[in-house]
Design a protein around this motif. Structure first.
Motif, PDB file in Angstrom:
ATOM      1  N   ARG A  27      -4.219   8.749   4.505  1.00  0.00           N
ATOM      2  CA  ARG A  27      -3.990   7.468   5.175  1.00  0.00           C
ATOM      3  C   ARG A  27      -3.085   6.577   4.332  1.00  0.00           C
ATOM      4  O   ARG A  27      -2.186   5.907   4.849  1.00  0.00           O
ATOM      5  N   PHE A  28      -3.327   6.572   3.001  1.00  0.00           N
ATOM      6  CA  PHE A  28      -2.519   5.741   2.105  1.00  0.00           C
ATOM      7  C   PHE A  28      -1.061   6.181   2.136  1.00  0.00           C
ATOM      8  O   PHE A  28      -0.152   5.351   2.259  1.00  0.00           O
ATOM      9  N   VAL A  29      -0.837   7.498   2.027  1.00  0.00           N
ATOM     10  CA  VAL A  29       0.532   8.026   2.047  1.00  0.00           C
ATOM     11  C   VAL A  29       1.196   7.720   3.384  1.00  0.00           C
ATOM     12  O   VAL A  29       2.375   7.351   3.444  1.00  0.00           O
ATOM     13  N   GLY A  30       0.445   7.842   4.460  1.00  0.00           N
ATOM     14  CA  GLY A  30       0.996   7.551   5.783  1.00  0.00           C
ATOM     15  C   GLY A  30       1.415   6.100   5.927  1.00  0.00           C
ATOM     16  O   GLY A  30       2.479   5.793   6.469  1.00  0.00           O
ATOM     17  N   ARG A  31       0.578   5.188   5.410  1.00  0.00           N
ATOM     18  CA  ARG A  31       0.861   3.758   5.553  1.00  0.00           C
ATOM     19  C   ARG A  31       1.990   3.302   4.641  1.00  0.00           C
ATOM     20  O   ARG A  31       2.782   2.434   4.987  1.00  0.00           O
ATOM     21  N   TYR A  32       2.081   3.904   3.441  1.00  0.00           N
ATOM     22  CA  TYR A  32       3.036   3.420   2.449  1.00  0.00           C
ATOM     23  C   TYR A  32       4.089   4.466   2.095  1.00  0.00           C
ATOM     24  O   TYR A  32       4.592   4.491   0.976  1.00  0.00           O
ATOM     25  N   ARG A  33       4.443   5.293   3.039  1.00  0.00           N
ATOM     26  CA  ARG A  33       5.398   6.375   2.795  1.00  0.00           C
ATOM     27  C   ARG A  33       6.743   5.830   2.290  1.00  0.00           C
ATOM     28  O   ARG A  33       7.294   6.329   1.307  1.00  0.00           O
ATOM     29  N   ALA A  34       7.262   4.801   2.957  1.00  0.00           N
ATOM     30  CA  ALA A  34       8.561   4.246   2.573  1.00  0.00           C
ATOM     31  C   ALA A  34       8.508   3.675   1.155  1.00  0.00           C
ATOM     32  O   ALA A  34       9.441   3.866   0.362  1.00  0.00           O
ATOM     33  N   PHE A  35       7.422   2.991   0.817  1.00  0.00           N
ATOM     34  CA  PHE A  35       7.275   2.421  -0.529  1.00  0.00           C
ATOM     35  C   PHE A  35       7.201   3.522  -1.582  1.00  0.00           C
ATOM     36  O   PHE A  35       7.830   3.437  -2.644  1.00  0.00           O
ATOM     37  N   LEU A  36       6.425   4.587  -1.299  1.00  0.00           N
ATOM     38  CA  LEU A  36       6.234   5.670  -2.267  1.00  0.00           C
ATOM     39  C   LEU A  36       7.518   6.455  -2.513  1.00  0.00           C
ATOM     40  O   LEU A  36       7.724   6.992  -3.597  1.00  0.00           O
ATOM     41  N   ASP A  38      10.540   5.132  -2.302  1.00  0.00           N
ATOM     42  CA  ASP A  38      11.594   4.240  -2.781  1.00  0.00           C
ATOM     43  C   ASP A  38      12.012   4.663  -4.197  1.00  0.00           C
ATOM     44  O   ASP A  38      11.161   4.995  -5.029  1.00  0.00           O
ATOM     45  N   PRO A  39      13.331   4.686  -4.492  1.00  0.00           N
ATOM     46  CA  PRO A  39      13.785   5.113  -5.826  1.00  0.00           C
ATOM     47  C   PRO A  39      13.129   4.322  -6.961  1.00  0.00           C
ATOM     48  O   PRO A  39      12.788   4.886  -8.003  1.00  0.00           O
ATOM     49  N   GLY A  40      12.947   3.005  -6.777  1.00  0.00           N
ATOM     50  CA  GLY A  40      12.319   2.194  -7.811  1.00  0.00           C
ATOM     51  C   GLY A  40      10.915   2.670  -8.133  1.00  0.00           C
ATOM     52  O   GLY A  40      10.517   2.739  -9.300  1.00  0.00           O
ATOM     53  N   GLU A 133       5.352  -5.852  -6.937  1.00  0.00           N
ATOM     54  CA  GLU A 133       5.812  -6.813  -5.930  1.00  0.00           C
ATOM     55  C   GLU A 133       6.246  -6.092  -4.649  1.00  0.00           C
ATOM     56  O   GLU A 133       5.996  -6.566  -3.542  1.00  0.00           O
ATOM     57  N   GLU A 134       6.904  -4.942  -4.807  1.00  0.00           N
ATOM     58  CA  GLU A 134       7.309  -4.168  -3.631  1.00  0.00           C
ATOM     59  C   GLU A 134       6.080  -3.658  -2.876  1.00  0.00           C
ATOM     60  O   GLU A 134       6.074  -3.597  -1.642  1.00  0.00           O
ATOM     61  N   PHE A 135       5.029  -3.298  -3.609  1.00  0.00           N
ATOM     62  CA  PHE A 135       3.798  -2.814  -2.965  1.00  0.00           C
ATOM     63  C   PHE A 135       3.157  -3.925  -2.143  1.00  0.00           C
ATOM     64  O   PHE A 135       2.685  -3.704  -1.030  1.00  0.00           O
ATOM     65  N   VAL A 136       3.147  -5.161  -2.687  1.00  0.00           N
ATOM     66  CA  VAL A 136       2.585  -6.296  -1.945  1.00  0.00           C
ATOM     67  C   VAL A 136       3.380  -6.532  -0.659  1.00  0.00           C
ATOM     68  O   VAL A 136       2.819  -6.808   0.394  1.00  0.00           O
ATOM     69  N   SER A 137       4.704  -6.402  -0.743  1.00  0.00           N
ATOM     70  CA  SER A 137       5.530  -6.575   0.456  1.00  0.00           C
ATOM     71  C   SER A 137       5.202  -5.510   1.497  1.00  0.00           C
ATOM     72  O   SER A 137       5.154  -5.793   2.696  1.00  0.00           O
ATOM     73  N   ALA A 138       4.969  -4.289   1.034  1.00  0.00           N
ATOM     74  CA  ALA A 138       4.616  -3.211   1.967  1.00  0.00           C
ATOM     75  C   ALA A 138       3.273  -3.490   2.633  1.00  0.00           C
ATOM     76  O   ALA A 138       3.090  -3.241   3.832  1.00  0.00           O
ATOM     77  N   ARG A 139       2.317  -4.029   1.881  1.00  0.00           N
ATOM     78  CA  ARG A 139       1.008  -4.380   2.454  1.00  0.00           C
ATOM     79  C   ARG A 139       1.149  -5.467   3.501  1.00  0.00           C
ATOM     80  O   ARG A 139       0.500  -5.441   4.548  1.00  0.00           O
TER      81      ARG A 139
END
Length: 651
Positions: A27-36, A38-40, A133-139
């Motif tokens: 579920r985590f990978v599905g929700r935050y795939r784009a964040f995970l 990300d090159p950064g 900070e990017e993770f918070v934006s994804a949330r």
């Protein structure tokens, strides 16, 4: 056999736990795939993992320059530095001089002299802040998706005399939508037929369920707690009030300026100063090693540590006391807050009805009156009925099931117990049931209701025997919180969608002079903007979907963690996990202390820098001794920041 059975049981529990972890991971990978992906994120994780492995294999390499020459430290430094160098080049192209530029020079200089571990630590520290900070934006993005969960996928409509189940997207304006008890209303509309008790706290913030009759408006996303309705559709999709809330949250997130990091603020001056001074020393002395030493001692390692160590310690302090601060920049913003705007329902109050007064009107005791009402309401699904039953149970009264039970039109109940009839409901309902309600009882009930309370009467064998008063009650710590905020010089404001009378009553009890009542989500945003236009830095504290836009617009959004909705919790920068408002003054005080610690760290690091430069220009400091001085100067900075972890709440 028993041991075998025990082992099997233990294995089953482990297997179940593993399965739960796998499902949670998916579920985590599905929700935050784009964040995970990300090159950064990838470069940060690679650099961090390599640094951890290097520290395990060669732990003394972190403090001893001679042991830092390992390929693991080098790989970690390069993995992080390459991304920072790329970001620095992009910043120079866009004329955006951030901390990436001086850190780039610092890591290059550290690599040249073999300080691989120092380069790795600096790179990881800088990258981790950006990744969080990017993770918070994804949330925050996922929080918007959770708004859709407030609406059903399929609804029942009545067309051409037939009841049809269709997808929500197929509902048209002027359609007749059928809503049963326990269902969420999928559209904005007007009640065409039926009576129901609607919990619309998510939209308006009203603490008690509202009775809806033909001609009354209803909103998408609200809950039909009891009754059945036919609703004539007036708005669908993005045009509904709920759709507008989603749009306002998106716009507020997009328009809200990111909080500038302290190091970024001075990077535009810091970098040119290092380069110019290094070049001048090289030109003056003709010694390239002195120039490299200047770049090393100018390395913002200690400055990089000065801010995040204090912020991390503050976040840890808050977490230990039940508050989740999602990113370090929030601490910086919280320290500047000069006004706090509170939602009422579920924030300053519990957000649910509670029996506060029992008034016998005949020869009957309070407990007997409460027991009669509780037995009559025991099978009721209405929140008021549940509150009455809960009050009886809290007094340890025996509440058996009624012999007969009927829900009355107008949201009352009739029950039979021990051969007697009991009717519970508002004065108007009892009159409609041909029960004589004395004029003085009606007047007393009206006076009590004017304070924003709900008054219900109890009739036994068709005689009014008592009155029960229910209201949304203040959280016990709310008054103390307002007092503490005033001591900190913070302006307090009440902003609620609830009715004016209960809002002013609550504000009066707490000593809040500025009240905005009966406001919709868009108006809450405007009030926050008006406060900001007055030069105030605003923290907004709320718990509902209707608070989402205001939480996103405010300088700092604070959500109630236990009773708050997903939208409120994920839109806000801070969540009070225990719903304890006393944590708010502590967070403000803690943030101010953190900023003082950061300034102390920066003053110390600049003092060390001045001494180091003074020693490097005549060649007293070599590159390696310069790097060692930097390493040692970080110890006082870390110690000064670490004391914030133990900072206690003040009375």
């Amino acid at each position: 056999m028993a041991t075998s059975s025990s082992n099997a049981s233990g294995f089953s529990r482990v297997q179940a736990a593993c399965a739960t972890c796998v499902r949670g991971g998916k579920r985590f990978v599905g929700r935050y795939r784009a964040f995970l992906l990300d090159p950064g994120t990838l470069f940060t994780l690679a650099s961090l993992i390599l640094l951890v492995i290097a520290a395990i294999v060669t732990p003394d390499g972190l403090i001893n320059p001679e042991h830092a020459h390992t390929w693991l430290y080098l790989a970690s430094a390069l993995a992080g530095s390459v991304f920072i160098w790329w970001e620095a080049i992009q910043g120079i192209r866009e004329k955006d001089f951030t901390a990436d530029i001086p850190v780039s020079f610092a890591t290059i200089a550290a690599l040249i002299i073999g300080q691989y571990s120092a380069a790795a630590v600096v790179a990881v520290l800088l990258l981790l802040g950006g990744m969080l900070e990017e993770f918070v934006s994804a949330r925050a993005g996922n929080a918007l998706d959770s708004l859709a969960k407030l609406l059903p996928d399929r609804v029942t409509i009545r067309r051409e005399g037939e009841d049809r189940v269709v997808a929500l997207s197929e509902v048209l304006l002027d359609d007749l939508v059928l809503i049963r008890s326990g269902e969420r209303i999928p559209v904005d509309g007007v009640v065409a037929q039926g009576t129901a008790s609607i919990n619309q706290a998510t939209i308006t913030g009203e603490s008690l369920a509202v009775e809806k009759r033909p001609g009354d408006p209803v909103f998408a996303g609200t809950l039909n707690e009891l009754g059945a309705l036919e609703v004539r559709t007036t708005k669908v999709g993005e045009e509904t009030t709920l759709g507008q809330i989603r749009r306002m949250v998106e716009e507020a997130e997009a328009q809200k300026a990111p909080i500038e990091r302290i190091l970024n603020r001075y990077a535009k001056f810091y970098t040119p100063a290092a380069l110019i001074l290094g070049a001048l020393v090289w030109w003056w002395s003709g010694d390239i090693l002195r120039a490299i030493t200047i770049l090393i001692v100018f390395c913002p390692c200690v400055m990089v540590l000065a801010t995040p160590t204090a912020l991390v310690a503050s976040i840890g302090n808050a977490a230990l006391r039940g508050s989740l601060v999602k990113k370090g920049a929030t601490i910086e913003a919280m320290a500047k807050v000069t006004a706090v705007a509170f939602d009422k329902t579920g924030t300053l109050t519990f957000g649910r009805p509670k029996l506060t007064t029992i008034q016998p009107l005949a020869e009957i005791t309070e407990n007997d009156l409460l027991r009669l009402a509780a037995i009559a309401e025991k099978l009721s699904e209405h929140p008021l009925g549940r509150a009455v039953v809960q009050a009886a149970l809290s007094r340890e009264l025996t509440v058996p099931d009624p012999e007969e039970f009927t829900v009355l039109p107008g949201l009352g109940v009739r029950a039979r117990m021990e051969g007697a009839e009991v009717v519970v409901g508002r004065p108007q309902l009892l009159s409609e049931q041909d029960i004589d309600v004395p004029a003085e009882v009606v007047a007393r009930a009206r006076n009590l209701a004017e304070g924003g309370r709900t008054v219900i009467l109890v009739a036994h064998n068709r005689q009014v025997v008592g009155m029960l008063v229910l209201e949304d009650t203040l959280r016990p710590q709310a008054g103390l919180v307002i007092t503490r905020l005033r001591k900190l010089g913070i302006r307090t404001v009440l902003v609620t969608g609830d009715n004016t009378v209960p809002a002013e009553r609550i504000a009066g009890e707490l000593g809040i002079s500025e009240v905005h009542a009966e406001v919709l989500p868009a108006q809450k945003v405007e009030i926050v903007k008006q406060l900001q236009a007055q030069g105030l830095n605003v923290a907004f504290v709320g718990d509902g979907v209707n608070d989402g836009p205001a939480l996103a617009t405010a300088n700092v959004g604070v959500a109630m963690g236990l009773g708050g909705t997903d939208v409120a919790i994920e839109t806000a920068e801070i969540a009070l996990l225990s719903d304890d408002l006393t944590k708010l003054p502590h967070l403000l005080s803690l943030s101010r202390q953190a900023m003082r610690a950061i300034k102390q760290n920066l003053i110390f690091s600049l003092s060390v820098l001045a001494i180091a430069v003074g020693l490097a220009i005549p060649g007293i400091l070599a590159p390696v001794t310069g790097a060692l001085l930097h390493e040692l100067s970080s110890i006082p900075v870390i110690a000064n920041s670490a004391r914030l972890i133990g900072l206690r709440e003040r009375d």
